[in-house]
Write a protein that holds these residues in place. Structure first.
Motif, short mmCIF file in Angstrom:
data_model
loop_
_atom_site.label_atom_id
_atom_site.label_comp_id
_atom_site.label_asym_id
_atom_site.label_seq_id
_atom_site.Cartn_x
_atom_site.Cartn_y
_atom_site.Cartn_z
N TRP A 166 0.81 -1.23 0.00
CA TRP A 166 0.00 0.00 0.00
C TRP A 166 0.83 1.27 0.00
O TRP A 166 0.47 2.26 -0.59
N ASN A 167 2.01 1.21 0.67
CA ASN A 167 2.80 2.44 0.76
C ASN A 167 4.10 2.34 -0.04
O ASN A 167 5.06 3.08 0.22
N SER A 168 4.15 1.42 -1.02
CA SER A 168 5.39 1.23 -1.79
C SER A 168 5.83 2.52 -2.47
O SER A 168 7.02 2.75 -2.65
N GLY A 169 4.88 3.37 -2.82
CA GLY A 169 5.22 4.63 -3.48
C GLY A 169 5.96 5.60 -2.57
O GLY A 169 6.47 6.62 -3.03
N ASN A 170 6.01 5.30 -1.27
CA ASN A 170 6.74 6.15 -0.32
C ASN A 170 7.83 5.39 0.43
O ASN A 170 8.38 5.91 1.42
N ALA A 215 4.43 14.33 7.18
CA ALA A 215 3.91 12.99 7.50
C ALA A 215 3.59 12.89 8.99
O ALA A 215 4.48 13.04 9.83
N PRO A 216 2.32 12.64 9.34
CA PRO A 216 1.93 12.64 10.75
C PRO A 216 2.72 11.63 11.59
O PRO A 216 3.01 11.90 12.76
N SER A 217 3.11 10.51 10.99
CA SER A 217 3.82 9.50 11.79
C SER A 217 5.22 9.96 12.19
O SER A 217 5.87 9.32 13.02
N SER A 293 8.05 9.77 -12.81
CA SER A 293 8.73 10.58 -11.79
C SER A 293 8.87 9.78 -10.52
O SER A 293 7.96 9.05 -10.14
N TRP A 294 10.00 9.94 -9.87
CA TRP A 294 10.19 9.27 -8.58
C TRP A 294 10.04 10.32 -7.50
O TRP A 294 10.85 11.24 -7.41
N ARG A 295 9.00 10.19 -6.71
CA ARG A 295 8.76 11.15 -5.62
C ARG A 295 7.67 10.60 -4.73
O ARG A 295 6.98 9.64 -5.11
N PRO A 296 7.50 11.20 -3.53
CA PRO A 296 6.49 10.67 -2.62
C PRO A 296 5.08 10.76 -3.22
O PRO A 296 4.79 11.63 -4.04
N TRP A 301 -0.23 7.90 4.44
CA TRP A 301 1.02 8.21 5.15
C TRP A 301 1.45 9.65 4.93
O TRP A 301 1.96 10.31 5.82
N TYR A 302 1.24 10.15 3.71
CA TYR A 302 1.74 11.47 3.33
C TYR A 302 0.59 12.35 2.83
O TYR A 302 0.04 12.10 1.76
N PRO A 303 0.24 13.38 3.60
CA PRO A 303 -0.93 14.18 3.22
C PRO A 303 -0.69 15.16 2.08
O PRO A 303 -1.66 15.59 1.44
#
Lengths: 532, 533
Positions: A166-170, A215-217, A293-296, A301-303
C-alpha cells in the motif's frame, strides 16, 4: 586546517552499544566515526523493519552500500560537485555517524543529513563535503548522514497489486522515518540528544525534509528542520503527462517476461535486471510522451506538500531555516569572463540578453538589490527557488508558532566565465568544509562565509535560532515580510530586498524545464536483443 | 595551503596531439583528470583516438574498468577507498603536475594500481592522489586506468586472428598509455625520456609484465615493484587449482547468453552488465567442477612471460629497479588480546600457541636476531612469501650486466586492531607522500620520518635512478649474492640478509598461504528463479 593527528581503533575502543548489539568505530583527530550503521532492513517495495540483533562486536568502519541508481553516473565536473561514489545494493538502509563524544550523558545536538539528487539519485556520501568531521569537531554536534532507497527501489507505486504494497510509493521516505526512529532509540550512546534532532537536506534532501514535516507519523521524531534549495516556486516547472503506475508496473513485468500481476516475482529479480527492465519500461512510455517521476505519493502516510495544503500540525511547532543560492540552476556561461568585462560591456551584455527595454529595468533593479555587484550576473539570478523559498518562509510564519529564518548565499565565484553560487554550492559551508573544497576559496570574503555559515547552522541546531557571534541580527520571518541573511562579500541581514528583481525575472523567465531521466538504450547499435 | 584555485575558460589549458584540454590548478598543483589515451573495442587491442576541435574539460576522473562484482565495503581503515562509476570506455589517465611549462622536463612517475589484474582502479585508494608528489617532490604523476578481468584478459585466441592477443588486452592498454605519455607528457611539464613505472601488488605485477613486453621498450626508464613479486618456486608450495581451457570458458560464457554458434562478434555487443552476469555464471559452472578462473597476462609472442619463470629480458635488466615489501603482507594473525599491551611472556606464548614450544622458541630466537627489541608476538605474522621472492628477484636481476636494483622493507607495526605489522598495501600512502591524509599512517613509531623520507626516496629514484636521499643512511644496490635492504621502521636502517634465516625456518613449519579465488555470488533469488527469462 592542520589538526594534531590522533587515531584510535583497537579491538575494544571505541565501542558503542546499540539496541541491536555492539559496534566498533574509530576515532581520528578527535572525532568518533561509526560508518555503515544499519537502521533497518527492507524487502523490495515493502516497508522497512527493525534490524536483527547480533552477538559480539560488529565493525562500523566502512560506509555501507548506497541505493542502486538507474544509470551509471557520468563523471562530469568535479570542481562544482566533488563526488564520492560507492558500491550500490538494495540493502542500503544505513547511516554514518561523526560525533565529538561517545559519552551517553553528553546529549549533544543531533543533525541528520538527507542528501539531494531528487528522490532518484545521490547518496549519504555522494559529495566529499558531506563529511561530518568538522561539524562534530568545531561545532560540537553529532552528525548523522542517511542512506535510503531511491528511484524505482524507493518510489515505485505498486499499491494496486495488494495490501502489503500500500505504501510502496513512499518506501524510500519511510526509510527516513525509520532512521529517525533508530536515532530516537540509539543516538544517546553516541553522545547525542534524542530530544534535540535537526533534520536538514539540500535540493531533493530539502524535499525529504518537507515530506517528513508533513507525514503525521514523523511527529516528535525531530525538533528542527533546515531546507536548503528545496522549494520551487509552484507552477513554474513544465508539467509532463505521467505514466499510470499500474500500467508502468505491468510494462516492467512484461520486460522481464513475468506473469501479469506477479509483483512477488518482481521482488526477487536480481537488482541489475530490475534496473534494466525499469529503464526499458521508461523508454516505452517515453515514446508515448509520458514520463515516470520518482517522488512521494499522497496517501494515508503522506498528506501532501506544504505549499499545496498548508503545514501539518507537527510542522507548525518546528523551528525552520530555509535558503537558496544566487544562481541555482541558471546557466551562467558568458562569452567573456565576467570579471574581465568593463562596466560598459557588463551593461551591454544584460541589454542584449533581455532586449533594450527590459534589460534596462533589470539593470536598475539589480543595481538596487546588489549594489556594486558585477552587472553581468543579472541574467543569472535564480527566481525559481528563491521565490518558492520566500513564499514558503512567509507561509510558515503565518501558520506556525515556531520561527522561520531565511538565508541566501549570493557569492560569485571566479570559475569558468564567472559563476554565481550554484545549486548545492552552499553545502560545503553548511558542513564547515569550506577548507576542503577547492572552489570555496574562489570568492570574496570566503573565510568569513566558511566560518559563519556553519556557525549559524550549528547555532540553529543547538538553540533553534541561527543568530550567533559575528553575524548581524537575524530576524525570523513574518507573514508579509522577510528578513534574509545574505552571505556574500559582505554578510548582512536584508529585508524584502530582492522582491522586485525576483518578480521582474519571473516575468521574463516564467517557466523551467528539467530533463527527465532518459535512460540510454542498453541495446547495441545494431539492435540485438539484450537477452539472447 | 595556498587555497588558490584557477579554472577559467582558457586557463589552465594544455595542447595534446589530439586536441586541447582544460584542467584546474589548485594549491600549487595542476590537475588534468580523465584524460583519454586510447579507445578500444571489447576484446580488441587499443587504437589511437580521434582528434577534437576546441577545448575539452579534464575536470573529472574518467570511468574505471567494470569489475565482476560490486565491491563489498568492509574496512576503510586499512584501505580507504574511492569508488567510481564503471564503464568499458575506461582508457584514461589522471595527471598531477607542478608545472605546465613544456620545457620543464620533470621526472614522470606512472602509477599502476593493484587488485591483481581484475580489481581496483587508478583512484581506488584515497592515497593514490598524486598532488603531494607533484607539490613536494617536483615530479609529474600519471595514474592509469585500463581494462581488467574479463574485459582485459579473456583469451579468445582460438576464435580468430583479431583476438590473438585478447588475453593481454588490459596490458596492451597500459602500453598505449605509456605511448600517450611519451608523445604528450612534455606539454604537462614532464620529461618523456625519464619515465618511472611503479605499482603495488597486481600493479607491481604489471610493472614486471611491461618489463617483459618488447612493445613497451623505450617507453619507460625506471621501475618500482611494491609487494608485487611472486616466486613460482617459493616454499611452502601453494596448491595449484585446475582452470578451464580458454575456449571452454568462452563458449560457456556465450552459452549463458544463448549464443550457441560461438560467434564472438555477438559477445562483443552484449550490454556490459549482462556480460558480467554471464561471466560470473560461467565461473560458477566451472567452480562446481572444482576449477577456478583467474585473470592475467599470458605469455605469447607479445609478452615474454614472468621474469622469475622465463628469466629477465636483456632490456629489462638495463632498467634501474626498486623492489620492496611489507613486514606482514597477507599475514594477519588475530590474537584475542592486543599484542602491544602484552607482557613479554604473553608475547612468547603467542608463538608457542602457533608453532608449539620447540619451534616457537626457535622462531622467537630468529625473530629477535632479525628485529631486536620488536614486540615478539608480531613474529606470528611475518610475511614469508613476498619478501623471499623480492630477495630472489633482486639477486637474479643483478646477475651479469645490469642496472642497479634497490631493495626496501616496510617493517613498522601499527597500533590498530590487535597490533598489526605493516600489511599488504600499507606502504602506499607513504610512497605517495600522503601520510597526513590517512589516519593509520600516524599510529606507529617514527611516523613523521616515514612520511617525509619514503616519498623522498621514491622521488629520488624517479629523478636519478637511485633512491639515496638526505636523511637516509647509505643505500647500496643489490648484487647477485647480497641484498642490502632499507628497513623503514621506528629506526630507518640498511640491513643485509637480516631475516633470511627467520623466513627459511618459518617456511619449513608454516602452512602454505591460501589465496581465495573470486567466487561470484549467485544472481538467482533464493528460490532459484532464472535471471534471463
Amino acid at each position: 586546517m592542520m589538526h594534531q593527528h590522533t587515531f584510535q581503533c583497537t579491538f575494544d575502543e571505541p565501542v558503542v552499544e546499540t539496541r541491536q548489539g555492539k559496534l566498533r568505530g574509530f576515532m581520528r583527530d578527535g572525532v568518533y566515526q561509526f560508518w555503515g550503521v544499519r537502521y533497518g532492513r527492507a524487502k523490495r517495495f515493502e516497508m522497512p523493519v527493525e534490524p536483527e540483533s547480533w552477538e559480539g562486536v560488529k565493525d562500523a568502519l566502512a560506509y555501507g552500500y548506497v541505493s542502486p541508481l538507474l544509470e551509471e553516473p557520468l563523471p562530469g565536473n568535479e570542481l562544482t560537485v566533488p563526488h564520492r561514489y560507492w558500491p550500490m545494493e538494495e540493502d542500503c538502509l544505513n547511516l554514518n555517524i561523526a560525533t565529538p563524544t561517545i559519552d551517553p550523558e553528553a546529549k549533544k545536538p543531533v543533525m541528520v543529513w538527507y542528501h539531494g539528487g531528487g528522490f532518484a539519485d545521490g547518496s549519504a556520501i555522494a559529495h566529499i563535503a558531506f563529511e561530518g568531521d568538522n561539524m562534530a569537531r568545531n561545532h560540537d554536534v553529532v552528525m548523522v548522514c542517511v542512506n535510503h532507497r531511491l528511484n524505482a527501489f524507493g518510489f515505485m507505486d505498486v499499491s494496486c497489486f495488494g495490501e502489503k504494497f500500500w505504501n510502496s510509493g513512499n518506501a524510500g521516505v519511510v526509510d527516513l522515518e525509520y532512521s529517525l526512529r533508530w536515532i530516537q532509540k540509539n543516538i544517546r550512546a553516541f553522545g547525542g540528544d534524542p530530544e534535540n534532532v535537526t533534520i536538514f537536506g539540500q535540493s531533493g534532501g530539502g524535499g525529504k525534509v518537507n515530506t517528513l514535516l508533513q507525514a503525521p507519523s514523523c511527529a516528535g521524531l525531530f525538533q528542527k528542520a533546515i531546507v536548503m534549495s528545496g522549494v520551487f516556486d509552484p507552477g513554474r516547472l513544465e508539467e509532463h503527462p505521467e505514466a499510470d503506475p499500474k500500467e508502468f508496473a505491468e510494462e516492467v513485468l512484461r520486460q522481464l517476461k513475468l506473469p501479469e500481476g506477479d509483483i512477488e516475482g518482481l521482488q526477487k529479480v536480481h537488482f541489475r535486471l530490475f534496473i534494466m527492465a525499469v529503464n526499458r519500461a521508461i523508454r516505452v512510455f517515453g515514446k508515448r510522451g509520458q514520463v515516470v517521476s520518482w517522488r512521494p505519493h499522497v496517501n494515508a502516510w503522506y498528506p501532501g506538500y506544504p505549499l499545496d495544503i498548508g503545514f501539518s500540525e507537527h510542522a507548525k511547532k518546528v523551528p525552520l531555516m530555509i535558503g537558496s543560492t544566487l544562481g541555482e540552476f541558471t546557466n551562467p556561461r558568458t562569452p567573456k569572463n565576467k570579471s574581465a568585462m568593463t562596466d560598459q560591456e557588463q551593461e551591454a551584455y544584460v541589454l542584449s540578453y533581455f532586449g533594450e527595454e527590459e534589460g534596462k529595468k533589470v539593470l536598475e533593479l539589480f543595481r538596487k538589490t546588489y549594489p556594486g555587484k558585477n552587472l553581468a550576473y543579472a541574467p543569472f539570478v535564480d527566481s525559481l527557488v528563491r521565490r518558492g523559498s520566500v513564499k514558503y518562509a512567509k507561509l510558515k510564519a503565518e501558520q506556525s508558532e515556531a520561527p522561520a529564518y531565511a538565508y541566501l548565499l549570493s557569492s560569485c565565484y571566479e570559475m569558468d566565465s564567472g559563476m554565481p553560487a550554484w545549486h548545492n554550492s552552499d553545502i560545503p559551508y553548511a558542513f564547515g568544509n569550506g577548507d576542503i573544497i577547492s572552489y570555496c576559496s574562489a570568492t570574496e570574503n570566503w573565510q568569513d562565509i566558511a566560518e559563519l555559515l556553519p556557525a549559524a547552522f550549528s547555532a540553529f541546531a543547538h538553540n533553534g535560532d541561527p543568530n550567533c557571534e559575528g553575524l548581524p541580527k537575524w530576524e525570523a520571518a513574518e507573514k508579509d515580510s522577510l528578513c534574509t541573511m545574505v552571505f556574500d562579500a559582505k554578510i548582512e541581514a536584508k529585508t524584502d530586498f530582492d522582491d522586485e528583481l525576483i518578480e521582474k525575472l519571473t516575468e521574463l523567465i516564467p517557466g523551467f524545464s528539467f530533463g527527465h531521466h532518459n535512460p540510454k538504450t542498453d541495446e547495441d547499435p545494431e539492435g540485438h536483443e539484450w537477452t539472447y | 595551503m595556498s587555497f588558490e584555485l584557477r579554472c577559467t575558460k582558457k586557463d589552465p589549458v594544455v595542447s595534446t596531439k589530439y586536441g586541447k584540454l582544460r584542467g584546474f590548478f589548485y594549491d600549487d598543483v595542476y590537475n588534468f583528470w580523465g584524460v583519454r589515451y586510447a579507445v578500444a573495442k571489447r576484446f580488441h587491442q587499443p587504437e589511437e583516438q580521434p582528434s577534437w576541435d576546441g577545448i575539452k574539460d579534464a575536470l573529472a576522473y574518467g570511468y574505471v574498468s567494470p569489475l565482476l562484482e560490486d565491491p563489498i565495503p568492509d574496512n576503510e581503515i586499512t584501505v580507504p577507498h574511492r569508488y567510481w562509476p564503471m564503464g568499458e570506455d575506461c582508457l584514461n589517465v589522471n595527471i598531477f603536475t607542478p608545472t605546465i611549462d613544456p620545457l620543464a622536463k620533470k621526472p614522470v612517475m606512472v602509477w599502476l594500481h593493484g587488485g591483481g589484474y581484475s580489481d581496483g582502479s587508478a583512484i581506488a585508494h584515497i592515497a593514490f592522489e598524486g598532488d603531494n608528489l607533484a607539490r613536494h617532490q617536483d615530479v609529474v604523476l600519471v595514474a592509469v586506468n585500463h581494462r581488467l578481468n574479463a574485459f582485459g584478459f579473456l583469451d579468445l585466441s582460438e576464435f580468430g586472428e583479431e583476438y590473438k592477443n585478447s588475453v593481454n588486452a588490459g596490458m596492451a592498454d597500459i602500453v598505449a598509455a605509456l605511448k600517450w605519455v611519451h608523445e604528450n607528457i612534455a606539454s604537462f611539464g614532464g620529461d618523456p625520456d625519464n619515465v618511472t613505472i611503479f605499482g603495488q601488488s597486481g600493479g607491481g605485477g604489471k610493472v614486471n609484465t611491461l618489463g617483459q613486453t618488447p612493445a613497451a621498450d623505450g617507453l619507460f626508464h625506471r621501475a618500482i615493484v611494491m609487494s608485487g613479486v611472486h616466486d613460482p618456486d617459493g616454499k611452502p608450495k601453494r596448491k595449484v587449482w585446475p582452470s578451464p581451457e580458454p575456449k571452454e570458458l568462452a563458449l560457456e560464457i556465450m552459452k549463458q547468453l544463448g549464443i550457441e554458434d560461438g560467434d564472438v562478434k555477438k559477445l562483443e555487443k552484449v550490454h556490459f552488465r549482462l556480460y558480467i552476469m554471464a561471466v560470473n555464471r560461467a565461473i560458477r559452472v566451472f567452480g562446481r567442477k572444482g576449477m577456478v578462473v583467474g585473470w592475467g597476462p599470458k605469455a605469447n609472442d607479445w609478452y615474454a612471460g614472468d621474469p622469475l619463470t622465463v628469466g629477465f629480458r636483456e632490456h629489462f635488466k638495463q632498467i634501474p629497479t626498486m623492489v620492496g615489501s611489507t613486514l606482514g603482507e597477507f599475514y594477519q594473525t588475530s590474537t584475542p588480546e592486543n599484542k602491544l599491551t602484552m607482557t613479554e611472556e604473553e608475547q612468547k606464548q603467542v608463538l608457542y600457541d602457533k608453532y608449539g614450544k620447540e619451534d616457537g622458541e626457535k622462531v622467537i630466537e630468529l625473530f629477535e636476531a632479525a628485529y631486536p627489541g620488536k614486540n615478539i608476538a608480531i613474529a606470528d605474522s611475518v610475511d614469508n612469501s613476498v619478501r623471499p621472492a623480492c630477495v630472489k628477484y633482486c639477486k637474479v636481476k643483478s646477475r651479469g650486466e645490469h642496472a642497479p636494483v634497490y631493495s626496501y622493507l616496510h617493517a613498522s607495526v601499527y597500533d590498530f586492531n590487535n597490533g598489526m605489522p605493516a600489511w599488504h598495501n600499507c606502504d602506499i600512502p607513504y610512497a605517495f607522500g600522503n601520510g597526513d591524509r590517512i589516519p593509520y599512517c600516524h599510529a606507529t613509531r617514527n611516523a613523521e620520518d616515514l612520511c617525509v623520507l619514503i616519498p623522498k626516496a621514491f622521488a629520488n629514484f624517479a629523478k636519478y635512478g637511485n633512491p639515496n636521499a638526505e636523511g637516509l643512511p647509505e643505500w647500496p644496490a643489490a648484487t647477485e649474492d647480497a641484498v642490502p635492504t632499507m628497513i623503514f621502521d621506528e629506526k630507518i636502517e640498511v640491513k643485509t640478509g637480516h631475516d633470511t634465516e627467520l623466513i627459511e625456518f618459518i617456511n619449513t613449519i608454516a602452512k602454505p598461504l591460501m589465496m581465495s579465488f573470486f567466487k561470484p555470488k549467485t544472481d538467482d533469488d533464493e528460490e532459484g528463479t532464472v535471471w534471463g527469462y
